[in-house]
Design a protein around this motif. Structure first.
Motif: not given
Length: 397
Positions: A188-194
């Motif tokens: 993935w290009d970008q991982v998003r998390v809190d």
């Protein structure tokens, strides 16, 4: 039919969404495409071997739905139930499924009809499969030693990995969520998390492998507030209603009756063990159903994610969690919690553990039945199994 050939890709996509020939014709007319009568569309589909999947007969559908209601409980409406059937290779229209659900169990239908939908109007955009990967944890059962973690592709909304663990842990999340997602679907290009610390190991590897991404202009990861982790936050109400809340009610009932003592480490260990296993069964069903159900205006997650991510990465670049954790600690000088436990493992030997597990398996050979009962508001079988497990464990320590 020849007039429709320049639009063959569009027609095939509309057909895959489940549109009828009349609906496809109407859509094409709205786009000012000439010679697109229902008859022309029907002939086009026949000429391109576009055939509907064979639907279940009414009697078979009724029988299968009766069993599925027992497995899923009251909160699966026509869309989610259609997805649940599709995940098993069974196909029926949403309208038929909705009609049978109403006829088969009127109280459950009324329960769904009165339920309010929580809609999040915040804008969201992902350009393609592999643009954004959302990771998040659910701790509705945390006091009973069960935490869910999901990984969701932003473009397709497909749940690409999921796991249930006693306590959220960096190594487990990397090994059971991030690593298998990337190995199976690509980079993935970008991982998003809190801002939780439990994702540090995943973010460490994501940054290490950032050069292998499709779009290098984006930061490899973003940490945002939970409310901005939109794709995965949208799924938690589905999981809570269908898995967590029924199990939590059964467990809280035991606490209220003072049948179990959550101050005792052996009891905590047993509750976590069984609750994690049973809730994982429910989570598996939710994931299968979600990935196979139709999202209005968008499509089916499994089909939207069929093309994988645009960038691939060798499995050799994704070593096991223990290797990555060592590299993380050596390079950054920070320490990770390698093993997270809920309560205390009471077994003094592996032999005792195996004996206890064998006896429990003989008593309860199919624990999915425990979930079936709980989700249909019958808590006793699950509660009895939990008490039996505690007593059995005491016997071997």
């Amino acid at each position: 039919m020849a007039a429709l050939e320049p639009h063959s890709t569009l027609i095939m996509e509309l057909f895959k969404t489940g549109m009828t020939h009349a609906e496809i014709s109407c859509t094409l007319k709205q786009m000012n495409i000439v010679d697109c009568s229902e008859r022309s569309v029907r002939r086009f589909c026949a000429g391109h071997d576009l055939k509907r999947k064979r639907l279940l007969a009414d009697a078979a559908l009724e029988r299968i739905l009766a069993r599925s209601i027992y497995e899923t409980g009251p909160s699966y409406g026509r869309k989610f139930m259609t997805g649940y059937l599709a995940s098993m290779g069974l196909h029926a229209g949403e309208g038929r499924v909705g009609r049978f659900l109403k006829e088969l169990h009127q109280p459950y239908h009324e329960f769904r009809r009165q339920g309010a939908r929580n809609l999040n109007p915040a804008p969201y955009h992902a350009e393609y499969m592999g643009h954004k990967l959302h990771l998040d944890q659910n701790e509705k059962l945390v006091m009973f030693g069960a935490t869910h973690v999901l990984a969701v592709d932003g473009y397709s909304s497909k749940i690409v990995a999921h796991s249930t663990m006693p306590v959220k842990n960096n190594l487990v999340i990397y090994e059971e969520i991030y690593r298998p997602a990337v190995v199976k679907h690509g980079m993935w290009d970008q991982v998003r998390v809190d801002h939780g610390r439990e994702f540090f190991l995943c973010l460490y590897v994501q940054e290490k492998l950032s050069q292998y991404r499709h779009n290098l202009s984006r930061p490899p990861y973003l940490q945002t507030t939970s409310t901005r982790n939109l794709r995965v936050e949208r799924l938690w109400p589905e999981v809570n209603n269908r898995v967590n809340y029924p199990l939590k009610q059964a467990l809280v009932h035991l606490l209220d009756q003072e049948v179990v003592n959550m101050e005792d480490n052996l009891t905590k260990f047993c509750i976590s063990n069984l609750t994690s296993q049973v809730s994982q069964i429910g989570l598996d069903r939710v994931v299968q159903s979600w990935n196979a159900h139709r999202i209005p205006g968008r499509g089916i997650p499994n089909e939207l994610a069929a093309n994988r991510c645009r960038a691939e990465v060798s499995e050799e670049l994704l070593p096991c969690a223990s290797v990555v954790a060592n590299l993380y600690e050596q390079e950054l000088g920070s320490s990770l919690t390698w093993v997270s436990t809920f309560g205390t493992d009471p077994f003094s030997s592996e032999e005792d553990r195996c004996h206890a597990e064998e006896i429990f398996a003989e008593m309860y050979p199919d624990i999915s039945l425990l979930f079936n009962h709980v989700v249909n508001n019958d808590y006793a079988p699950f509660q009895d199994a939990l008490i039996s497990l505690i007593r059995l464990t005491v016997r071997y320590v």
